[in-house]
Design an enzyme around this catalytic site. Sequence first.
Site, short mmCIF file in Angstrom:
data_model
loop_
_atom_site.label_atom_id
_atom_site.label_comp_id
_atom_site.label_asym_id
_atom_site.label_seq_id
_atom_site.Cartn_x
_atom_site.Cartn_y
_atom_site.Cartn_z
N ASP A 1 1.05 -1.05 0.15
CA ASP A 1 -0.46 0.24 -0.10
C ASP A 1 0.60 1.49 -0.14
O ASP A 1 0.58 2.05 -0.44
CB ASP A 1 -0.81 -0.18 1.72
CG ASP A 1 -2.29 1.03 0.85
OD1 ASP A 1 -2.29 1.73 0.34
OD2 ASP A 1 -3.25 0.61 1.96
N HIS B 1 -8.60 -2.13 7.65
CA HIS B 1 -7.57 -1.74 7.80
C HIS B 1 -7.94 0.34 6.58
O HIS B 1 -9.21 0.36 6.83
CB HIS B 1 -7.54 -1.97 6.51
CG HIS B 1 -6.04 -1.15 4.63
ND1 HIS B 1 -5.33 -2.63 4.07
CD2 HIS B 1 -6.75 0.04 4.42
CE1 HIS B 1 -4.56 -1.57 3.70
NE2 HIS B 1 -5.63 -0.21 3.90
N CYS C 1 -4.49 4.67 -2.59
CA CYS C 1 -4.63 3.92 -3.79
C CYS C 1 -4.49 5.11 -4.85
O CYS C 1 -5.51 6.14 -4.35
CB CYS C 1 -6.10 2.65 -4.00
SG CYS C 1 -6.45 3.11 -5.26
N ASN D 1 -1.69 5.32 4.97
CA ASN D 1 -2.56 4.38 6.68
C ASN D 1 -2.10 4.84 7.42
O ASN D 1 -1.49 5.82 7.48
CB ASN D 1 -1.76 2.88 6.21
CG ASN D 1 -2.16 2.61 4.40
OD1 ASN D 1 -2.12 3.01 3.83
ND2 ASN D 1 -2.80 1.39 5.09
N1 COA Z 1 0.00 -9.22 -13.69
C1 COA Z 1 0.74 -8.41 -15.00
N2 COA Z 1 -0.15 -8.38 -16.08
C2 COA Z 1 -1.82 -8.51 -15.84
C3 COA Z 1 -2.17 -9.24 -15.14
C4 COA Z 1 -1.93 -8.83 -13.21
N3 COA Z 1 -2.47 -9.58 -12.79
N4 COA Z 1 -3.56 -8.50 -14.86
C5 COA Z 1 -3.76 -8.18 -16.27
N5 COA Z 1 -2.41 -8.05 -16.53
C6 COA Z 1 -1.80 -6.92 -17.76
C7 COA Z 1 -2.15 -7.54 -19.95
O1 COA Z 1 -1.50 -9.36 -19.70
C8 COA Z 1 -2.29 -7.12 -19.81
O2 COA Z 1 -1.22 -6.49 -21.22
P1 COA Z 1 -1.01 -6.20 -22.20
O3 COA Z 1 -1.88 -4.98 -22.27
O4 COA Z 1 0.83 -6.06 -22.52
O5 COA Z 1 -1.61 -7.43 -22.79
C9 COA Z 1 -2.81 -5.82 -19.20
O6 COA Z 1 -2.03 -6.22 -18.05
C10 COA Z 1 -4.27 -5.30 -19.74
O7 COA Z 1 -4.87 -6.86 -19.53
P2 COA Z 1 -6.59 -6.70 -18.73
O8 COA Z 1 -6.70 -7.81 -18.61
O9 COA Z 1 -7.26 -5.84 -20.17
O10 COA Z 1 -6.84 -5.90 -17.78
P3 COA Z 1 -7.47 -4.32 -17.59
O11 COA Z 1 -6.69 -3.54 -18.40
O12 COA Z 1 -8.58 -3.83 -17.82
O13 COA Z 1 -6.69 -4.42 -16.20
C11 COA Z 1 -6.46 -5.23 -13.75
C12 COA Z 1 -7.13 -4.74 -14.88
C13 COA Z 1 -7.12 -5.17 -12.47
C14 COA Z 1 -5.23 -6.38 -14.22
C15 COA Z 1 -5.68 -3.86 -13.24
O14 COA Z 1 -6.65 -2.44 -13.39
C16 COA Z 1 -5.11 -3.61 -11.79
O15 COA Z 1 -4.04 -4.89 -12.01
N6 COA Z 1 -5.33 -2.91 -10.84
C17 COA Z 1 -4.45 -3.07 -9.90
C18 COA Z 1 -4.91 -1.71 -9.06
C19 COA Z 1 -3.95 -1.52 -8.13
O16 COA Z 1 -3.43 -2.60 -7.60
N7 COA Z 1 -4.76 -1.44 -6.84
C20 COA Z 1 -4.80 -0.34 -5.72
C21 COA Z 1 -4.73 -1.08 -4.40
S1 COA Z 1 -6.39 -1.69 -3.66
ZN ZN Z 2 -5.27 1.08 1.54
#
Ligand code: COA
Ligand code: ZN
Length: 312
Positions: A13, A203, A236, A245
């Site tokens: 975080d 949290h 976030c 936090n």
């Molecule tokens: N690890 C690594 N790469 C990932 C992945 C993962 N868990 N999930 C998706 N990807 C990659 C895909 O391979 C794709 O790569 P490319 O563009 O090179 O082909 C790209 O990310 C987009 O994939 P997609 O399935 O279309 O995902 P998205 O763009 O709709 O995003 C998440 C969805 C969930 C992957 C993304 O929003 C995310 O990682 N969010 C995390 C937010 C976060 O941690 N916030 C803070 C904590 S609360």
């Molecule tokens: Zn948090």
Amino acid sequence: MQRIHFNEVVTRDGFQIEPAFVPTDDKVALIDALSQCGYAKIEVTSFTSAKAIPMLRDAEAVMGRIRRVPGVEYTVLVPNVRGAERALECRADELNLVMSTSETHNLANLRMPREKSFAGLSDVIALAAGQVPVNVSLSTSFGCPMEGDVPLDEVLRWADRFAAQGVRGLTLCDTTGMAHPAQVARMAQALRARFDALQFTFHFHNTRGMGLANLLAAVQAGIDRYDGSLGGLGGCPYAPGASGNISSEDAIHMLQAMGYDTGIDLDRLLAVARRLPQVVGHDVPGQVAKAGRITDLRPAPASVAELRGANV
Ligand code: COA
Ligand code: ZN
């Protein structure tokens, strides 16, 4: 003495929202130092898309290089099956899945509606079954910075759905510091009355200065697991107005002063906290590392001794 368990989230975080990438070596050194402090759990990193969270793009390298201390659980944040596969490959002790109780925040953070997140996370739970325990972090459980109030019943509805899937625990996240102590007490009571066997972690973010008041309200309502972030870093990147936090060392200092057993070596933790500004290149919000513990006394000024000598 009542035992309170802490999960340290600074390298997840905390670092996910830092303006500058924290080098892998520094992340590993920090986690290794934290591993010596007595934490129940450390959230090492997240297996998210590197485009979404570039600051944690070195998740595999960090997991591969930390020195694991027996008794400490090394957990990681996972948003989807791809993340779970990466985490299992790195031998994470627990998968901490994430979705939001607010539709708007889920769309902003995870780029999909909540139902789609839930379906994906259900696949993750099936994948993890028999391998590692699963915790689910429910973001914005005390309010959403874009939608406002998130009703308690809505939070309980998602808790029910995950409980039915056999998760070990749920974390109730106050993503942008919207909770207040009376609300926290109501949440804790409702969860404890509804579920016997689930581990609950709270949290808190200190965005509006209510973090430690919320922690105390939860402790008094019987919650015994908390996330904290060293120095009070955190937030976030996809929640407008997010800030740090509760500071782990401030929270632990308060609870120890009140007689709770946190299992933490506070002197050691404060020494690590005092090195944190150098790691991130700026001052951090935590206060006890600057002020010292309440038992760290200061010498009285010379004028006091003079007044005493004069029997004033
Ligand atoms: N690890 C690594 N790469 C990932 C992945 C993962 N868990 N999930 C998706 N990807 C990659 C895909 O391979 C794709 O790569 P490319 O563009 O090179 O082909 C790209 O990310 C987009 O994939 P997609 O399935 O279309 O995902 P998205 O763009 O709709 O995003 C998440 C969805 C969930 C992957 C993304 O929003 C995310 O990682 N969010 C995390 C937010 C976060 O941690 N916030 C803070 C904590 S609360
Ligand atoms: Zn948090």
